[in-house]
Enzyme design. Structure first.
Site, PDB file in Angstrom:
ATOM      1  N   ARG A  77      -8.679  -0.102   4.907  1.00  0.00           N
ATOM      2  CA  ARG A  77      -7.764   0.892   4.329  1.00  0.00           C
ATOM      3  C   ARG A  77      -6.452   0.242   3.898  1.00  0.00           C
ATOM      4  NH1 ARG A  77      -5.880   5.137   8.042  1.00  0.00           N
ATOM      5  NH2 ARG A  77      -4.630   5.415   6.187  1.00  0.00           N
ATOM      6  N   LYS A 101       0.829  -1.206   0.000  1.00  0.00           N
ATOM      7  CA  LYS A 101       0.000   0.000   0.000  1.00  0.00           C
ATOM      8  C   LYS A 101       0.866   1.260   0.000  1.00  0.00           C
ATOM      9  CE  LYS A 101      -1.679   1.722   3.991  1.00  0.00           C
ATOM     10  NZ  LYS A 101      -1.625   3.163   4.272  1.00  0.00           N
ATOM     11  N   ASN A 102       1.843   1.291   0.904  1.00  0.00           N
ATOM     12  CA  ASN A 102       2.600   2.525   1.074  1.00  0.00           C
ATOM     13  C   ASN A 102       3.492   2.841  -0.113  1.00  0.00           C
ATOM     14  OD1 ASN A 102       1.402   3.119   3.460  1.00  0.00           O
ATOM     15  ND2 ASN A 102       3.029   2.263   4.742  1.00  0.00           N
ATOM     16  N   CYS A 136      -4.259   8.268  10.091  1.00  0.00           N
ATOM     17  CA  CYS A 136      -4.553   7.572  11.349  1.00  0.00           C
ATOM     18  C   CYS A 136      -4.322   8.508  12.531  1.00  0.00           C
ATOM     19  CB  CYS A 136      -3.634   6.363  11.494  1.00  0.00           C
ATOM     20  SG  CYS A 136      -4.071   4.999  10.419  1.00  0.00           S
ATOM     21  N   ARG A 180       1.829  14.119  13.594  1.00  0.00           N
ATOM     22  CA  ARG A 180       2.106  13.933  12.169  1.00  0.00           C
ATOM     23  C   ARG A 180       2.118  15.233  11.368  1.00  0.00           C
ATOM     24  NH1 ARG A 180      -0.452   8.388  10.099  1.00  0.00           N
ATOM     25  NH2 ARG A 180       1.550   8.276   9.088  1.00  0.00           N
TER      26      ARG A 180
HETATM   27  C1  UD1 Z   1       5.590   6.794   8.955  1.00  0.00           C
HETATM   28  C2  UD1 Z   1       6.619   5.717   9.149  1.00  0.00           C
HETATM   29  C3  UD1 Z   1       6.403   4.693   8.073  1.00  0.00           C
HETATM   30  C4  UD1 Z   1       4.955   4.200   8.174  1.00  0.00           C
HETATM   31  C5  UD1 Z   1       3.957   5.348   8.117  1.00  0.00           C
HETATM   32  C6  UD1 Z   1       2.535   4.898   8.395  1.00  0.00           C
HETATM   33  C7  UD1 Z   1       8.973   5.832   9.826  1.00  0.00           C
HETATM   34  C8  UD1 Z   1      10.226   6.603   9.767  1.00  0.00           C
HETATM   35  N1  UD1 Z   1       7.946   6.290   9.104  1.00  0.00           N
HETATM   36  O1  UD1 Z   1       5.758   7.371   7.674  1.00  0.00           O
HETATM   37  O2  UD1 Z   1       7.289   3.631   8.239  1.00  0.00           O
HETATM   38  O3  UD1 Z   1       4.677   3.335   7.128  1.00  0.00           O
HETATM   39  O4  UD1 Z   1       4.292   6.294   9.099  1.00  0.00           O
HETATM   40  O5  UD1 Z   1       2.366   4.469   9.706  1.00  0.00           O
HETATM   41  O6  UD1 Z   1       8.897   4.820  10.476  1.00  0.00           O
HETATM   42  N2  UD1 Z   1       7.655  14.337  10.947  1.00  0.00           N
HETATM   43  C9  UD1 Z   1       7.800  15.677  11.209  1.00  0.00           C
HETATM   44  N3  UD1 Z   1       7.597  16.568  10.189  1.00  0.00           N
HETATM   45  C10 UD1 Z   1       7.254  16.170   8.928  1.00  0.00           C
HETATM   46  C11 UD1 Z   1       7.111  14.793   8.676  1.00  0.00           C
HETATM   47  C12 UD1 Z   1       7.310  13.909   9.706  1.00  0.00           C
HETATM   48  O7  UD1 Z   1       8.109  16.067  12.330  1.00  0.00           O
HETATM   49  O8  UD1 Z   1       7.072  17.012   8.049  1.00  0.00           O
HETATM   50  C13 UD1 Z   1       7.880  13.347  12.025  1.00  0.00           C
HETATM   51  C14 UD1 Z   1       6.661  12.510  12.331  1.00  0.00           C
HETATM   52  O9  UD1 Z   1       5.795  13.129  13.228  1.00  0.00           O
HETATM   53  C15 UD1 Z   1       7.293  11.258  12.876  1.00  0.00           C
HETATM   54  C16 UD1 Z   1       8.596  11.138  12.092  1.00  0.00           C
HETATM   55  O10 UD1 Z   1       8.832  12.427  11.561  1.00  0.00           O
HETATM   56  O11 UD1 Z   1       7.615  11.417  14.229  1.00  0.00           O
HETATM   57  C17 UD1 Z   1       8.554  10.136  10.943  1.00  0.00           C
HETATM   58  O12 UD1 Z   1       7.411  10.410  10.169  1.00  0.00           O
HETATM   59  P1  UD1 Z   1       7.300  10.081   8.625  1.00  0.00           P
HETATM   60  O13 UD1 Z   1       8.264   9.022   8.268  1.00  0.00           O
HETATM   61  O14 UD1 Z   1       7.303  11.309   7.841  1.00  0.00           O
HETATM   62  O15 UD1 Z   1       5.834   9.560   8.575  1.00  0.00           O
HETATM   63  P2  UD1 Z   1       5.202   8.824   7.424  1.00  0.00           P
HETATM   64  O16 UD1 Z   1       5.736   9.212   6.106  1.00  0.00           O
HETATM   65  O17 UD1 Z   1       3.753   8.921   7.680  1.00  0.00           O
END
Ligand code: UD1
Length: 419
Positions: free
Chosen positions: A398, A22-23, A116, A121
């Site tokens: 989802r 999915k991702n 979620c 996030r």
């Molecule tokens: C994250 C997970 C990914 C998982 C997805 C869904 C990691 C590193 N990433 O990806 O494996 O598939 O959730 O559950 O494990 N952050 C910021 N600012 C930003 C973007 C992110 O502070 O602009 C922080 C987030 O709050 C979090 C960390 O960075 O603490 C990692 O987030 P990120 O990898 O960006 O999240 P996803 O891409 O959603």
């Protein structure tokens, strides 16, 4: 709202076909906005999140054909550069249309995302990356309004923390930028490699995907391509753990152990035997009862946050005490009290959960709170005595394709109750 009724305690034997990730699929789909030619994507899972993004892409002017697992996308022209709140609020990955729209059209207006309920996030890193490439960014009534009338330019982007979404977003924008973009402290997840492979098949010039430094040399245009989405490592890990919870032996067709990173060692330590062959992975529990193992979630190749809830479910009946530390999201233990309703002994202190293994869980009505947490509850139900009723199954829809079919085929007693 649909529910899943599970009668636990039956070992699982048989084969489960692992779907496309999915991702990965969601980010590859966003890449279709970067060209007026056709992007054909194979191995796309049929999921609510995929449908949601398709709706958004169609709204941007993308022609969509979805037959079996093959998706054909063509964005001949961009009909709208605006991604409205209603289509973005439910799923974070939709936010990634911002970069491609900006790269191709020089402007975009995209609602701030949802997803979620697993923490704050934010998207600040996404926006900083686009700003570094020359975009002017404003926030207006819940929307990101971005403009780059002269196009984006290559830049040095040094992420302070590892972010999968921001790394993908930076790549998606940089492929059409003028000059070279170098991303340091990039995420190394397999889905990033998959996205880069797709973009390279479309004519992009990318080096270093899968390492923490990625260099993108912008090209004036991209063309159509064929791409096959890699197998879902989270689905793989979840079904491997199903065999751990329920016992038995499963063959996970299409699964690839190299995509699982540290999860392989953790699952083996817990008492699972994972054997890879060229077409999949065989998994069985070698012990009567799994062993407790401590865990820290980390960016790839560390243990993925997306398998933490399922692992906690596995640990609820393990022999000993497991300490689980969640380092990626601040609010990702919402499944703990639900597992507690089934008799699990879990105490949570901030980002750390301590799971004291009990012999057996007892079925109970439980509430799914997010996508991966829901799968944790399903696993717990498969091992529990009696009936577990998982409410709010829409979370599972989802991200897990044909979940109950796949499990029923292997002997699980699981049924969708429409409601
Ligand atoms: C994250 C997970 C990914 C998982 C997805 C869904 C990691 C590193 N990433 O990806 O494996 O598939 O959730 O559950 O494990 N952050 C910021 N600012 C930003 C973007 C992110 O502070 O602009 C922080 C987030 O709050 C979090 C960390 O960075 O603490 C990692 O987030 P990120 O990898 O960006 O999240 P996803 O891409 O959603």
């Amino acid at each position: 709202m649909d529910k899943l009724a599970i009668i636990g305690g039956r070992p699982l034997f048989g084969e489960i076909a692992i779907s496309g990730a999915k991702n990965s699929a969601l980010k590859v789909m966003a890449a279709s906005l970067l060209t007026d030619e056709t992007l054909t994507i194979f191995n796309v899972p049929r999921l609510a999140d995929v449908d949601m993004l398709l709706k958004l892409l169609a709204q941007h002017g993308v022609d969509v054909t979805f037959e079996g697992p093959t998706l054909t996308l063509q964005a001949r022209t961009i009909a709208s550069t605006e991604a409205p709140y209603d289509l973005v609020r439910k799923m974070r990955a939709t936010f990634n249309v911002l970069g491609p729209l900006l790269a191709r059209e020089g402007k975009a207006k995209v609602s701030l995302p949802g997803g979620c309920a697993i923490g704050a996030r934010p998207v600040d890193l996404h926006l900083k990356a686009l700003a570094a490439m020359g975009a002017k960014i404003d926030l207006d009534e819940g929307y990101v309004v971005a403009a780059a009338p002269q196009g984006l330019s290559g830049a040095r982007i040094d992420f302070p923390i590892v972010s999968v979404g921001a790394t993908e977003h930076a790549i998606l924008a940089a492929v059409l930028a003028k000059g070279e973009t170098v991303i340091s402290n990039a995420a190394r997840e397999p889905e990033i490699v998959d996205l880069a492979n797709c973009l390279m098949a479309m004519g992009a010039r990318i080096e270093g995907a899968g390492t923490s430094t990625i260099a993108v040399s912008g090209v004036p245009r991209l063309h159509g391509a064929h791409h096959t989405v890699l197998p879902d490592r989270i689905e793989t890990g979840a079904y491997a753990m199903a065999a751990g919870v329920a016992g038995g032996e499963l063959y996970l067709r299409h699964a690839r152990l190299d995509l699982l990173g540290a999860a392989v060692g953790v699952l083996e330590e817990a008492g699972l035997k994972l054997t890879a062959d060229p077409t999949g992975v065989r998994v069985r529990r070698t012990l009567d009862r799994c062993r407790a193992v401590n865990l820290v979630t980390q960016p790839f190749p560390g243990f993925p946050t997306d398998l933490q809830a399922q692992f906690m479910a596995l640990m609820t009946t393990a022999d000993g005490t497991s300490v689980i530390k969640e380092t990626i999201f601040e609010n990702r233990f919402m499944h703990a009290p639900e597992l507690g309703r089934m008799g699990a002994n879990i105490s949570v202190d901030g980002q750390t959960a301590t799971v004291r293994g009990v012999r057996r869980l007892k079925g109970a009505p439980v509430m799914a709170t997010d996508l991966r947490a829901s799968m944790g509850l399903v696993l717990a139900g498969l091992g529990a005595e009696g009936q577990t009723l998982v409410n709010r199954v829409y979370h599972l829809d989802r991200g897990f394709e044909r979940l109950e079919d796949k499990l029923v085929q292997c002997g699980a007693l699981i049924e969708r109750v429409r409601g």
